[in-house]
Design an enzyme around this catalytic site. Structure first.
Site, PDB file in Angstrom:
ATOM      1  N   HIS A 101       0.887  -1.168   0.000  1.00  0.00           N
ATOM      2  CA  HIS A 101       0.000   0.000   0.000  1.00  0.00           C
ATOM      3  C   HIS A 101       0.922   1.215   0.000  1.00  0.00           C
ATOM      4  O   HIS A 101       2.001   1.173   0.610  1.00  0.00           O
ATOM      5  CB  HIS A 101      -0.826   0.104   1.283  1.00  0.00           C
ATOM      6  CG  HIS A 101      -1.733  -1.048   1.553  1.00  0.00           C
ATOM      7  ND1 HIS A 101      -1.323  -2.162   2.239  1.00  0.00           N
ATOM      8  CD2 HIS A 101      -3.047  -1.236   1.281  1.00  0.00           C
ATOM      9  CE1 HIS A 101      -2.346  -2.992   2.356  1.00  0.00           C
ATOM     10  NE2 HIS A 101      -3.400  -2.468   1.785  1.00  0.00           N
ATOM     11  N   ASP A 104       2.311   1.951   3.353  1.00  0.00           N
ATOM     12  CA  ASP A 104       3.260   1.012   3.982  1.00  0.00           C
ATOM     13  C   ASP A 104       4.681   1.464   3.707  1.00  0.00           C
ATOM     14  O   ASP A 104       5.558   1.316   4.556  1.00  0.00           O
ATOM     15  CB  ASP A 104       3.189  -0.408   3.373  1.00  0.00           C
ATOM     16  CG  ASP A 104       1.819  -1.014   3.356  1.00  0.00           C
ATOM     17  OD1 ASP A 104       1.008  -0.649   4.218  1.00  0.00           O
ATOM     18  OD2 ASP A 104       1.574  -1.862   2.472  1.00  0.00           O
ATOM     19  N   ASP A 309      -5.757 -13.870   8.859  1.00  0.00           N
ATOM     20  CA  ASP A 309      -4.584 -13.769   7.971  1.00  0.00           C
ATOM     21  C   ASP A 309      -3.431 -14.667   8.383  1.00  0.00           C
ATOM     22  O   ASP A 309      -2.288 -14.212   8.505  1.00  0.00           O
ATOM     23  CB  ASP A 309      -4.097 -12.307   7.889  1.00  0.00           C
ATOM     24  CG  ASP A 309      -5.033 -11.416   7.102  1.00  0.00           C
ATOM     25  OD1 ASP A 309      -5.797 -11.933   6.271  1.00  0.00           O
ATOM     26  OD2 ASP A 309      -4.995 -10.184   7.313  1.00  0.00           O
TER      27      ASP A 309
HETATM   28  C1  XLS Z   1      -7.590  -6.706   4.017  1.00  0.00           C
HETATM   29  C2  XLS Z   1      -7.078  -6.888   2.670  1.00  0.00           C
HETATM   30  C3  XLS Z   1      -5.924  -5.988   2.309  1.00  0.00           C
HETATM   31  C4  XLS Z   1      -5.734  -5.969   0.821  1.00  0.00           C
HETATM   32  C5  XLS Z   1      -4.942  -4.825   0.312  1.00  0.00           C
HETATM   33  O1  XLS Z   1      -8.306  -7.532   4.553  1.00  0.00           O
HETATM   34  O2  XLS Z   1      -6.753  -8.225   2.490  1.00  0.00           O
HETATM   35  O3  XLS Z   1      -4.786  -6.385   2.976  1.00  0.00           O
HETATM   36  O4  XLS Z   1      -5.156  -7.150   0.361  1.00  0.00           O
HETATM   37  O5  XLS Z   1      -5.491  -3.615   0.649  1.00  0.00           O
HETATM   38 NI    NI Z   2      -7.630  -9.586   4.039  1.00  0.00          NI
END
Ligand code: XLS
Ligand code: NI
Ligand code: NI
Length: 437
Positions: A101, A104, A309
């Protein structure tokens, strides 16, 4: 400065007999699987945010990671050290791609102009590192969700002033992605949705989102951006109800606003499960529409209702994913991006290696198994046979649109009622399990 001193040289392929956790057991980048190497099939990418700027903070607790590359008090120095750490990591891990991003890689400044300047500075820095290492940008994106200005949406904000701010930010994010040779550009609308219909004009907000995407497409054309635009569906979190809920919803939105030719989808495993689907369902829906562009590889926890995640480790899941990807002949300019993070208690930089190695090996295994399944025609033959009645005769005429309801009735009068046939699910499941060995 060396940030990952626990890993001296790049991670090697040692084969499946190896017991070394800092080695690949299955991922052998140069090994051919069919007509492509594993590296070409998988196009692994590291997510900048989770891996380098993630600090272990959660809703209940303070940052738990003390990353050596995040210590400098000066924001630009800190950003540069983070970028250096990132490229050291990519090199040692042996991946060819990364994703970021805008926020980032570069800190926000006091003003919009300063923020843009910071982004430019960091993009130049990234470009040098890309050139000296050969590592490429899989995709860039704009963070349109962290800044409180986006609390009520970016493109879908009720205030056109905020829409303009988001548009200005996206302009720069696309430019930077273009400068860095990004192969794709992603839109993930974490705040593009609503919390309550009591204050929301849903029709208006969807139109705003479409307008925003149209503007991005026009700008991309204008500057000669050759990358693929991708939308990443997610049903909720942070917003209660997000417009790009799942693959089918997003595809229909794109069709409704004549955007379908300009976008593909970036499908994330944990977003699929949050939407009440499996990862393979979302991949199959996108692929059937010819719109599966890239994937965010991770996994959720079925006992938890949010985007945990975690690194993907489930071989069944990676096999199903790779089956769909191989059947559509790969991801093209997309790749397998690890939108995954280590747990809050995994505080050492070396833990980032374990996470990625585990995920890469899981996908390599999935690739090998899926390739064998396809070579042996296991499901392909079964599926072809299952639908054979549409290939000729009455079934073929049906699909050509040449049969009316009355003719169907006549045909049934002549041929009688159909005889049920087994779908053989248990047999197919056991065969799949035999291949997972
Ligand atoms: C959030 C998303 C984010 C996207 C990019 O849940 O996965 O990380 O991949 O903005
Ligand atoms: Ni995500
Ligand atoms: Ni993602």
């Amino acid at each position: 400065m060396e940030y990952f001193s626990q890993v001296k040289k790049s991670i090697a392929f040692e084969g499946k007999e190896s017991k070394n956790p800092l080695a690949f057991k299955y991922y052998n980048p140069h090994q051919k699987v069919g007509d492509k190497t594993m590296a070409e099939h998988l196009r692994f990418s590291v997510a900048f945010w989770h891996t380098f700027t993630g600090n272990g903070q959660d809703m209940f607790g303070a940052p738990s990671f003390d990353r050596p590359w995040r210590r400098s008090a000066d924001p630009i120095d800190r950003a540069k050290q983070t970028m250096e750490a990132a490229f050291e990591f990519f090199r040692k891990l042996g991946v060819k791609y990364y994703c970021f991003h805008d926020r980032d890689i570069a800190p926000e400044g006091e003003s919009f102009a300063e923020t843009c300047k910071n982004l430019e500075t960091m993009a130049r820095f990234a470009k040098e590192l890309q050139e000296s290492t050969g590592i490429k940008l899989l995709w860039g994106t704009a963070n349109l969700f962290s800044n409180p200005v986006y609390a009520q949406g970016a493109a879908t904000n009720p205030d056109a002033h905020v829409f303009a701010y988001a548009a200005a930010q996206v302009k720069h994010a696309i430019e930077v992605t273009h400068e860095l040779g990004g192969e794709n550009y992603v839109f993930w609308g974490g705040r593009e949705g609503y919390e309550t219909l009591l204050n929301t004009n849903l029709k208006q907000e969807r139109e705003q989102l479409a307008r925003f995407l149209q503007m991005a497409v026009e700008f991309g054309k204008k500057i000669g951006f050759k990358g693929q635009f991708l939308i990443e569906p997610k049903p909720k979190e942070p917003t209660k109800h997000q417009y790009d809920t799942d693959a089918a919803t997003t595809l229909s939105f794109l069709r409704e606003y004549d955007l379908i030719d300009y976008f593909k989808l970036n499908i994330e495993a944990n977003h699929a499960t949050l939407a009440g689907h499996t990862f393979e369902h979302e991949l199959a829906v996108a692929s059937a529409a010819g719109k599966l562009g890239s994937i965010d590889a991770n996994r959720g926890d079925l006992l938890l209702g949010w985007d945990t995640d975690q690194f993907p480790l489930d071989i069944y899941g990676t096999t199903m994913a790779m089956l769909i990807i191989l059947r559509q002949n790969g991801l093209g300019r997309g790749g397998v991006n690890f939108d995954a993070k280590v747990r809050r208690s995994s505080i050492d930089p070396v833990d980032l290696f374990y996470g990625h190695i585990g995920g890469m090996d899981a996908f390599a295994r999935g690739l090998l198994i899926a390739h064998r399944l396809i070579e042996d025609g296991v499901f392909e033959n079964f599926i072809a046979e299952r639908y054979r009645s549409y290939q000729s005769g009455f079934g073929a005429r049906l699909m050509e649109g040449k049969v009316t309801l009355e003719e169907a009735e006549q045909w049934i009068i002549e041929n009688g009622a159909p005889k049920p046939k087994s779908g053989r699910q248990e047999m197919l499941e056991l065969i799949l399990n035999d291949y997972l060995r």
